[in-house]
Write a protein that holds these residues in place. Structure first.
Motif, short mmCIF file in Angstrom:
data_model
loop_
_atom_site.label_atom_id
_atom_site.label_comp_id
_atom_site.label_asym_id
_atom_site.label_seq_id
_atom_site.Cartn_x
_atom_site.Cartn_y
_atom_site.Cartn_z
N GLN A 73 -18.33 0.77 5.80
CA GLN A 73 -18.90 -0.43 4.99
C GLN A 73 -17.77 -1.08 4.19
N VAL A 74 -17.55 -2.53 4.08
CA VAL A 74 -16.86 -3.27 3.56
C VAL A 74 -17.09 -3.21 1.87
N GLN A 75 -16.08 -2.92 1.15
CA GLN A 75 -16.23 -2.98 -0.35
C GLN A 75 -15.14 -3.69 -1.08
N LEU A 76 -15.63 -4.68 -1.81
CA LEU A 76 -14.57 -5.46 -2.59
C LEU A 76 -15.06 -5.00 -4.09
N VAL A 77 -14.08 -4.60 -4.68
CA VAL A 77 -14.32 -4.15 -6.22
C VAL A 77 -13.45 -4.77 -7.27
N GLU A 78 -14.19 -5.61 -8.00
CA GLU A 78 -13.49 -6.25 -8.95
C GLU A 78 -13.32 -5.54 -10.22
N SER A 79 -12.15 -6.03 -11.20
CA SER A 79 -11.85 -5.04 -12.29
C SER A 79 -10.78 -6.10 -12.97
N GLY A 80 -11.11 -5.81 -14.47
CA GLY A 80 -9.97 -6.35 -15.41
C GLY A 80 -10.59 -7.48 -16.02
N GLY A 81 -11.99 -7.59 -16.08
CA GLY A 81 -12.64 -8.52 -16.84
C GLY A 81 -12.58 -7.86 -18.39
N GLY A 82 -13.20 -9.05 -19.29
CA GLY A 82 -13.33 -8.54 -20.68
C GLY A 82 -13.64 -9.71 -21.60
N LEU A 83 -13.59 -9.14 -22.93
CA LEU A 83 -13.91 -10.19 -24.02
C LEU A 83 -12.41 -10.65 -24.54
N VAL A 84 -11.84 -11.79 -24.61
CA VAL A 84 -10.83 -12.11 -25.24
C VAL A 84 -10.95 -13.46 -26.21
N GLN A 85 -9.87 -13.72 -26.76
CA GLN A 85 -9.89 -15.05 -27.57
C GLN A 85 -9.25 -16.09 -26.78
N ALA A 86 -9.70 -17.19 -27.17
CA ALA A 86 -8.99 -18.40 -26.61
C ALA A 86 -7.32 -18.40 -26.58
N GLY A 87 -6.96 -18.59 -25.52
CA GLY A 87 -5.35 -18.47 -25.57
C GLY A 87 -4.82 -17.26 -25.00
N ALA A 88 -5.64 -16.40 -24.83
CA ALA A 88 -5.18 -15.11 -24.19
C ALA A 88 -5.19 -14.92 -22.65
N SER A 89 -4.63 -13.88 -22.26
CA SER A 89 -4.50 -13.74 -20.83
C SER A 89 -5.14 -12.55 -20.44
N LEU A 90 -5.52 -12.39 -19.15
CA LEU A 90 -6.22 -11.43 -18.32
C LEU A 90 -5.76 -11.39 -16.88
N ARG A 91 -5.56 -10.08 -16.35
CA ARG A 91 -5.52 -10.02 -14.80
C ARG A 91 -6.41 -9.47 -14.25
N LEU A 92 -7.18 -10.16 -13.34
CA LEU A 92 -8.29 -9.40 -12.68
C LEU A 92 -7.53 -9.02 -11.46
N SER A 93 -8.52 -7.98 -10.86
CA SER A 93 -7.86 -7.16 -9.83
C SER A 93 -9.11 -7.08 -8.76
N CYS A 94 -8.96 -7.11 -7.22
CA CYS A 94 -10.15 -6.79 -6.51
C CYS A 94 -9.29 -5.90 -5.48
N ALA A 95 -10.06 -4.93 -5.45
CA ALA A 95 -9.50 -3.86 -4.18
C ALA A 95 -10.37 -3.69 -3.19
N ALA A 96 -10.09 -4.09 -2.04
CA ALA A 96 -10.91 -4.06 -0.70
C ALA A 96 -10.82 -2.66 0.08
N SER A 97 -11.78 -2.20 0.61
CA SER A 97 -11.86 -1.12 1.56
C SER A 97 -12.64 -1.25 2.78
N SER A 98 -12.15 -0.37 3.50
CA SER A 98 -13.02 -0.62 4.96
C SER A 98 -12.89 -1.92 5.52
N LEU A 99 -11.51 -2.72 5.41
CA LEU A 99 -11.32 -3.98 5.66
C LEU A 99 -9.78 -3.93 6.36
N ALA A 100 -9.78 -4.73 7.51
CA ALA A 100 -8.30 -4.94 7.71
C ALA A 100 -7.63 -5.98 7.00
N PHE A 101 -7.44 -5.61 5.68
CA PHE A 101 -6.92 -6.84 4.55
C PHE A 101 -6.35 -7.75 5.16
#
Length: 127
Positions: A1-29
């Protein structure tokens, strides 16, 4: 079963940075174009960024150009969204999506094109 799992979100102040990730499984990526979308409360889902199979071609919504960068690591089956200079208007649930791409060099910027979706990760930017 294909799964896409996001991570890296959160609460930040304006001007800040975040890096989101999405890991895929059971997929010929490496055969899939990948995209990031977001949906703010009371608004429709909107395109944010997309990247082709070969990691070379990318596309961005005008609202994030110059601030967000999409990338992928085909060896790790992961797509990233680097978000800099965040604004309160960037507050939303961010979803990654995968689209089977028979051809290289194609970027998909509309949600209906995508075959698989993750559950989303919340990004909140305070002013």
């Amino acid at each position: 079963q294909v799964q896409l799992v996001e991570s890296g979100g959160g609460l930040v102040q304006a001007g800040a940075s975040l890096r989101l990730s999405c890991a895929a499984s059971s997929l010929a990526f490496s055969w899939f174009g990948m995209g990031w979308f977001r949906q703010a409360p009371g608004k429709e889902r909107e395109f944010v960024a997309a990247i082709s199979r070969n990691r070379i071609d990318t596309g961005y919504a005008d609202s994030v150009k110059g601030r967000f960068t999409i990338s992928r690591d085909n060896a790790q089956n992961t797509v990233y969204l680097q978000m800099n200079s965040l604004k309160p208007d960037d507050t939303a649930v961010y979803y990654c999506a995968a689209k089977y791409a028979a051809r290289n060099g194609v970027v998909y910027d509309y949600g209906h094109a995508y075959d698989y979706w993750g559950q989303g990760t919340q990004v909140t930017v305070s002013s």
